[in-house]
Structure formats: C-alpha cells, structure tokens
Design an enzyme around this catalytic site. Structure first.
Site, PDB file in Angstrom:
ATOM      1  N   ASP A 174      55.524  24.526  54.722  1.00 35.16           N
ATOM      2  CA  ASP A 174      56.926  24.578  54.313  1.00 35.16           C
ATOM      3  C   ASP A 174      57.661  25.566  55.222  1.00 35.16           C
ATOM      4  O   ASP A 174      57.880  26.726  54.867  1.00 35.16           O
ATOM      5  CB  ASP A 174      57.014  25.022  52.848  1.00 35.16           C
ATOM      6  CG  ASP A 174      58.388  24.795  52.245  1.00 35.16           C
ATOM      7  OD1 ASP A 174      59.195  24.072  52.867  1.00 35.16           O
ATOM      8  OD2 ASP A 174      58.657  25.333  51.159  1.00 35.16           O
TER       9      ASP A 174
ATOM     10  N   GLU B  18      66.065  16.815  56.026  1.00 33.38           N
ATOM     11  CA  GLU B  18      66.969  16.714  54.876  1.00 33.38           C
ATOM     12  C   GLU B  18      68.359  16.220  55.253  1.00 33.38           C
ATOM     13  O   GLU B  18      68.915  16.591  56.288  1.00 33.38           O
ATOM     14  CB  GLU B  18      67.089  18.093  54.206  1.00 33.38           C
ATOM     15  CG  GLU B  18      67.765  18.061  52.861  1.00 33.38           C
ATOM     16  CD  GLU B  18      67.230  19.124  51.915  1.00 33.38           C
ATOM     17  OE1 GLU B  18      67.836  19.324  50.864  1.00 33.38           O
ATOM     18  OE2 GLU B  18      66.197  19.743  52.237  1.00 33.38           O
TER      19      GLU B  18
ATOM     20  N   LYS C  97      64.715  13.609  53.336  1.00 31.17           N
ATOM     21  CA  LYS C  97      64.716  14.478  52.161  1.00 31.17           C
ATOM     22  C   LYS C  97      66.081  14.410  51.479  1.00 31.17           C
ATOM     23  O   LYS C  97      67.114  14.666  52.108  1.00 31.17           O
ATOM     24  CB  LYS C  97      64.409  15.906  52.612  1.00 31.17           C
ATOM     25  CG  LYS C  97      63.648  16.752  51.614  1.00 31.17           C
ATOM     26  CD  LYS C  97      63.201  18.022  52.311  1.00 31.17           C
ATOM     27  CE  LYS C  97      62.613  19.000  51.317  1.00 31.17           C
ATOM     28  NZ  LYS C  97      62.356  20.297  51.960  1.00 31.17           N
TER      29      LYS C  97
ATOM     30  N   THR D 207      63.822  15.856  46.657  1.00 26.88           N
ATOM     31  CA  THR D 207      63.652  17.294  46.539  1.00 26.88           C
ATOM     32  C   THR D 207      64.508  17.855  45.407  1.00 26.88           C
ATOM     33  O   THR D 207      65.231  17.131  44.733  1.00 26.88           O
ATOM     34  CB  THR D 207      63.986  17.962  47.891  1.00 26.88           C
ATOM     35  OG1 THR D 207      63.627  19.339  47.842  1.00 26.88           O
ATOM     36  CG2 THR D 207      65.458  17.828  48.241  1.00 26.88           C
TER      37      THR D 207
ATOM     38  N   PHE E  44      59.792  21.700  42.158  1.00 26.75           N
ATOM     39  CA  PHE E  44      59.918  23.090  42.621  1.00 26.75           C
ATOM     40  C   PHE E  44      59.296  24.061  41.614  1.00 26.75           C
ATOM     41  O   PHE E  44      59.974  24.552  40.711  1.00 26.75           O
ATOM     42  CB  PHE E  44      61.391  23.419  42.850  1.00 26.75           C
ATOM     43  CG  PHE E  44      61.904  23.033  44.218  1.00 26.75           C
ATOM     44  CD1 PHE E  44      61.394  21.944  44.887  1.00 26.75           C
ATOM     45  CD2 PHE E  44      62.903  23.761  44.824  1.00 26.75           C
ATOM     46  CE1 PHE E  44      61.856  21.575  46.143  1.00 26.75           C
ATOM     47  CE2 PHE E  44      63.384  23.418  46.087  1.00 26.75           C
ATOM     48  CZ  PHE E  44      62.859  22.320  46.742  1.00 26.75           C
TER      49      PHE E  44
END
Length: 316
Positions: A16, A94, A130, A154, A176
């Site tokens: 990440d 993203e 994303k 996400t 998350f």
C-alpha cells in the site's frame, strides 16, 4: 520464516504505497495507490521524471482545465506503470474522488486511465481502477466490469457496501480495517484486542458471507493500524499493507496461524439483492460507515487539490 514469509503462504500480500523503491525492496505481488500516496511520492526528487513526463504531455492541450486533468491522470498512470515493472501482479489506480457521486464521470475517467495504460503497452488485466464505494461508484463499476475493466471498490466500511459490490460483480473490495477501529475507539473510548477489533470483525463477516454465497469478488483488507489486525486476518484473499508494517512483520519470527479459511464455510442462501433506496438506508443506519465514507472522500479530494496546485505551477 519471519511472519511476513509465513503470511505470504496464507494471503496474497499487496504493498500500500506509491513509493517504488519500497516496492522493489519488499517484492509484493500487487500494489495499491491513492491520491494521498501519489501526492507524497510526487514530492520526492527520485520521481521527478514521472511528473515531468506528465507535464510535457499535458502542455500540448489547448485549455488550462484540459492540461491539468491530463497531467494528473498521466502522473497517476506514470506511477502505476513504474510500479508494474517491479511486481508480477496488478496495480490499483484511483479515479478522482470528486466524481464519487457521478456514475458517468467515473466511467469516463476509468476508460481514460485504461487507455493511458494501453498506450504504455499495459493490458487492462494488470490494472484495477479504484472507485469509492458509493452507490454511484458501485453502479459505475458494474458497467465497467461488463466492459472488461476491473475495479477495486475502496473506502468500504459497511456490510451494505460489501453486499452491493458483490452483487455488482466487482473484481475486488478494500474494506478499511484501521479507519473502522479509529471511529470506534473515538466513539466508545475503549481499547480493543486484535480479535475484538471492529474492523477485523467487519472483514471476517464480509469474507464469510462472500464465500458462503460463492461470490467471486476478492476481499482485500486495507488500512491497518498494527500487525495484530493483519495477523487476525491471515488467510483473507489479499492484504494491502504499508511498508512500515511489512517491515514490522519481517522483523518478527513467532509462528502465525490461518484465521480465515474458505474451506470451513458452509454455503448459504444469499440476501435479497439491494436496490438504490435499500442500500442507502442500510448504509445510513451504520453511523460509522456513513461518517467514514464521507470523510474518506473529502480527504482524498483534498489531496487531489493539493496535487493540482503543485502541477498547476509546473504547467505555467
């Protein structure tokens, strides 16, 4: 074996980070990026060539807005392209968080990102677009998946989001873990063990539901605060972990065990498919998820604006 080596036997490990040097050192299978990580990496001198290439391409366009949009997208894909040279798997790139409530804009940007990767000789099978797990984002992903553009949904906090994503046939979700824990600690004033951690509990529930209903959507737990959370989810399909926590796992050698195993889950009848109104109601009933989704979109949008400010000065 150290704990990271043990973990790699149970789950696919994803880095990440937008820091290519860390990816080369840690050798994960996949990598994920977001506006915050790209902004951080863009401020490092060793990645100036990626910024310069994006600027050079964008300067050919006729209007200021077109130049800025092209530069931001080119830079995001530039980082993704460099990352893919160091991994065997996929990279997540993203879309603009400000399109989180606009299905059409999300689809259009996703297509542009994939075209940019293809211009670099990278097939769409190596990229996950994303997208925030709003209703509009999930609907965009559903259409994109039908085109063969794979998506990573996400900012996922509620079970309703997870259910809708699976029903839409998205490739992967990113629940998350750490941000869920943050909310509960602040809300209750309590401390939690790895096994009672609300983020861990949420991912386990989603994982078990997906496997029981035979959904193919990959569960990739994200946003970890400590190694205890990670080890409590050993066996999850994928785990996306920051370089700092990957290093912590590498430094420990005590044995770990599989905590999630699809072979131990009994098949069940799935819940009734969610429509727009029911999705919004169920998500709204979860105060944590409602607050964290909104906050996450705002934070990513803020970092996009900061990146735009940096790039605007270079375009002048």
């Amino acid at each position: 074996m150290n704990q990271l080596e043990q973990l790699k036997k149970l789950s696919t490990i994803v880095a990440d980070t937008g820091d290519i040097a860390s990816i080369q050192r840690l050798k994960p299978v996949d990598a994920t990026t977001n506006p915050s990580l790209i902004l951080k990496a863009a401020n490092q001198a060793e990645y100036a060539h990626i910024i310069d290439a994006g600027i050079k391409e964008a300067q050919k366009l006729p209007t200021e807005q077109a130049r800025l949009q092209a530069a931001i997208e080119a830079i995001g894909v530039g980082f993704g392209t460099e990352i893919l040279k160091s991994i065997d798997g996929v990279v997540s790139t993203e879309v603009d968080a400000r399109a989180s409530f606009d299905t059409k804009a999300t689809i259009e940007q996703a297509r542009r990102l994939i075209r940019r990767y293809q211009q670099q000789g990278i097939g769409r099978e190596r990229v996950l677009v994303k997208i925030a797990s709003t209703w509009e984002g999930i609907k965009a992903a559903e259409l994109l998946e039908q085109e063969g553009i794979h998506c990573n949904l996400t900012l996922l906090f509620s079970f309703a989001q997870a259910q809708a994503c699976a029903e839409a046939g998205v490739t992967l979700i990113s629940p998350f873990v750490g941000r869920i824990l943050d909310w509960y600690k602040k809300s209750t004033g309590q401390d939690y063990t790895a096994n009672t951690d609300p983020g861990v509990v949420s991912v386990k529930r989603i994982y078990e539901y997906y496997k029981a209903c035979d959904y193919k959507t990959i569960v990739m737990a994200a946003s970890f605060r400590n190694t205890g959370e990670i080890l409590a989810l050993a066996g999850c399909d994928k785990l996306t972990i920051s370089p700092a926590l990957l290093d912590s796992l590498s430094a420990e050698s005590s044995p770990i065990s599989c905590q999630l195993n699809s072979q131990n889950i009994t098949h069940q009848t799935c819940l009734t498919r969610l429509g727009d109104a029911e999705f919004r109601w169920q998500h709204n009933e979860d105060a944590m998820a409602t607050e964290k989704l909104a906050e996450g979109i705002r934070l990513f949008a803020a970092d996009i604006r900061l990146l735009e400010q940096k790039i605007s000065k270079l375009l002048d």
